[in-house]
Design an enzyme around this catalytic site. Structure first.
Site, short mmCIF file in Angstrom:
data_model
loop_
_atom_site.label_atom_id
_atom_site.label_comp_id
_atom_site.label_asym_id
_atom_site.label_seq_id
_atom_site.Cartn_x
_atom_site.Cartn_y
_atom_site.Cartn_z
CB SER A 143 -29.64 12.60 29.74
OG SER A 143 -29.79 13.60 28.76
CE1 TYR A 156 -31.96 8.61 25.87
CE2 TYR A 156 -32.34 10.95 26.07
CZ TYR A 156 -31.49 9.87 26.09
OH TYR A 156 -30.15 10.08 26.33
CE LYS A 160 -30.76 7.80 29.67
NZ LYS A 160 -29.39 7.25 29.73
P1 NAD Z 1 -23.99 5.26 21.45
O1 NAD Z 1 -25.12 4.85 20.56
O2 NAD Z 1 -22.71 5.69 20.83
O3 NAD Z 1 -23.65 4.11 22.49
C1 NAD Z 1 -24.64 3.33 23.09
C2 NAD Z 1 -24.03 2.02 23.51
O4 NAD Z 1 -25.03 1.23 24.16
C3 NAD Z 1 -23.54 1.22 22.31
O5 NAD Z 1 -22.30 0.63 22.62
C4 NAD Z 1 -24.62 0.18 22.12
O6 NAD Z 1 -24.17 -1.00 21.50
C5 NAD Z 1 -25.06 -0.07 23.55
N1 NAD Z 1 -26.37 -0.66 23.67
C6 NAD Z 1 -27.53 -0.26 23.06
N2 NAD Z 1 -28.53 -1.10 23.40
C7 NAD Z 1 -28.01 -2.01 24.25
C8 NAD Z 1 -28.55 -3.12 24.94
N3 NAD Z 1 -29.83 -3.46 24.82
N4 NAD Z 1 -27.73 -3.85 25.73
C9 NAD Z 1 -26.42 -3.52 25.86
N5 NAD Z 1 -25.84 -2.49 25.20
C10 NAD Z 1 -26.64 -1.75 24.43
O7 NAD Z 1 -24.58 6.42 22.36
P2 NAD Z 1 -23.96 7.27 23.58
O8 NAD Z 1 -24.26 8.68 23.29
O9 NAD Z 1 -22.59 6.85 23.87
O10 NAD Z 1 -24.95 6.81 24.76
C11 NAD Z 1 -24.50 6.23 25.97
C12 NAD Z 1 -25.39 6.70 27.10
O11 NAD Z 1 -25.25 8.10 27.25
C13 NAD Z 1 -26.88 6.44 26.88
O12 NAD Z 1 -27.45 5.97 28.09
C14 NAD Z 1 -27.43 7.82 26.55
O13 NAD Z 1 -28.78 7.97 26.94
C15 NAD Z 1 -26.52 8.69 27.38
N6 NAD Z 1 -26.47 10.08 26.95
C16 NAD Z 1 -26.01 10.42 25.72
C17 NAD Z 1 -25.98 11.75 25.34
C18 NAD Z 1 -25.50 12.21 24.01
O14 NAD Z 1 -25.74 13.38 23.64
N7 NAD Z 1 -24.80 11.37 23.23
C19 NAD Z 1 -26.42 12.72 26.24
C20 NAD Z 1 -26.90 12.35 27.48
C21 NAD Z 1 -26.91 11.01 27.83
C1 RM4 Z 2 -29.32 13.22 25.31
C2 RM4 Z 2 -29.65 14.65 24.96
C3 RM4 Z 2 -29.00 14.95 23.66
C4 RM4 Z 2 -29.45 13.93 22.64
C5 RM4 Z 2 -29.18 12.53 23.12
C6 RM4 Z 2 -29.72 11.47 22.20
O1 RM4 Z 2 -29.81 12.81 26.52
O2 RM4 Z 2 -31.04 14.82 24.86
O3 RM4 Z 2 -29.31 16.26 23.24
O4 RM4 Z 2 -28.74 14.15 21.42
O5 RM4 Z 2 -29.79 12.34 24.36
#
Ligand code: NAD
Ligand code: RM4
Length: 253
Positions: A143, A156, A160
């Site tokens: 992230s 969190y 990351k």
């Molecule tokens: P999301 O909530 O839409 O998806 C998360 C997924 O992980 C879901 O399918 C959920 O069921 C699954 N999950 C949660 N806990 C779990 C577990 N214990 N075992 C197996 N699966 C599990 O969120 P997202 O934004 O798609 O997040 C995906 C990844 O991207 C995460 O690692 C998050 O940290 C990262 N990320 C997201 C953002 C953002 O802004 N959305 C930014 C940077 C990084």
């Molecule tokens: C990401 C980043 C985004 C936040 C998600 C949950 O890593 O910090 O801004 O919305 O996490």
């Protein structure tokens, strides 16, 4: 067809970035094994979308925080498709909470899912790739939060940063086996993980205002970059981190 006839495994692939990545992998010609957790109805939709693209998919429901989940996921994929070419560590949680009264259980669970889960899964996938002897590609979803802090993300952001660090060390440990390890650092992508946080209009406006490209990210913005890193087009990339944030990090003043 960046991933034609490859076998791609993705954790947390029922929603958001993981789901979009699973579908993009299929669009690029891969058969896909998706890990999900307590999300079976939605997982069935992802499988249907992949099959509609003419590719195959299996679902393995398991909590990535449990070490046994990793070998079970990899074994199921090998049973279905015979091998593992690409592993994407994506599952993650971010239960927004203040620092001074962070519940121990929230801290522990976030570490266990985001960091330990990535570790166990990467290790199991790497062992399979080493056994196959033909290299492979591992991509972890880190992230922008590996680089910057967040008031409600003290549990969190270290996970990351840890996930990217894990990819760097694995790039070193696995290079001799031809296995490339990289991370993607998404900015703010509108998904379920931040739906409540961004429901606050002031917070949403602030986050959007930071982004030179003028909009929050979409899961597909990340999926295409993961597909590139997974593919042979990134054949000399290992230990790298790709920031995919619409320019937000660069926007200091
Ligand atoms: P999301 O909530 O839409 O998806 C998360 C997924 O992980 C879901 O399918 C959920 O069921 C699954 N999950 C949660 N806990 C779990 C577990 N214990 N075992 C197996 N699966 C599990 O969120 P997202 O934004 O798609 O997040 C995906 C990844 O991207 C995460 O690692 C998050 O940290 C990262 N990320 C997201 C953002 C953002 O802004 N959305 C930014 C940077 C990084
Ligand atoms: C990401 C980043 C985004 C936040 C998600 C949950 O890593 O910090 O801004 O919305 O996490």
């Amino acid at each position: 067809m960046l991933l034609e006839n490859k076998v791609v495994l993705i954790t947390g692939a029922s929603r958001g970035i993981g789901r979009a990545t699973a579908i993009e992998a299929a669009r690029q010609g891969a058969n896909v094994a998706i890990n999900t957790y307590k999300d079976e109805a939605v997982a069935a939709e992802v499988v249907a979308e992949i099959e509609a693209l003419g590719r195959k998919a299996i679902v393995v429901d398991a909590d990535v925080a449990q070490p046994d989940s990793a070998t079970a996921f990899v074994n199921a994929a090998v049973e279905a498709f015979g091998r593992v070419d690409v592993f994407v560590s994506n599952a993650g949680i971010c239960p927004f909470h203040a620092f001074l009264d962070m519940p121990v259980e929230t801290l522990r669970r976030t570490m266990e899912v985001n960091l330990h889960g990535a570790y166990f899964m990467t290790q199991a996938a790497a062992n399979q790739m080493v056994q196959q002897g033909e290299g492979g590609s591992i991509v972890a979803i880190s992230s922008i939060s590996a680089l910057v802090g967040g008031e409600m993300q003290t549990h969190y952001t270290p996970t990351k940063a840890g996930v990217h660090s894990l990819m760097q060390s694995c790039a070193v440990a696995l290079g001799r086996h031809g296995i490339r390890c990289n991370s993607v650092l998404p900015g703010t992508i509108a998904t379920d993980i931040n739906k409540d946080d961004l429901a606050d209009p002031a917070k949403r406006e602030y986050m959007e205002g930071r982004i030179p490209l003028g909009r929050l990210g979409r899961p597909e913005d990340i999926a295409s970059v993961v597909a590139f890193l997974a593919s042979d087009m990134a054949g000399y990339m290992s230990g790298a981190a790709l920031l995919v944030d619409g320019g937000a990090f660069a926007n200091f003043q």
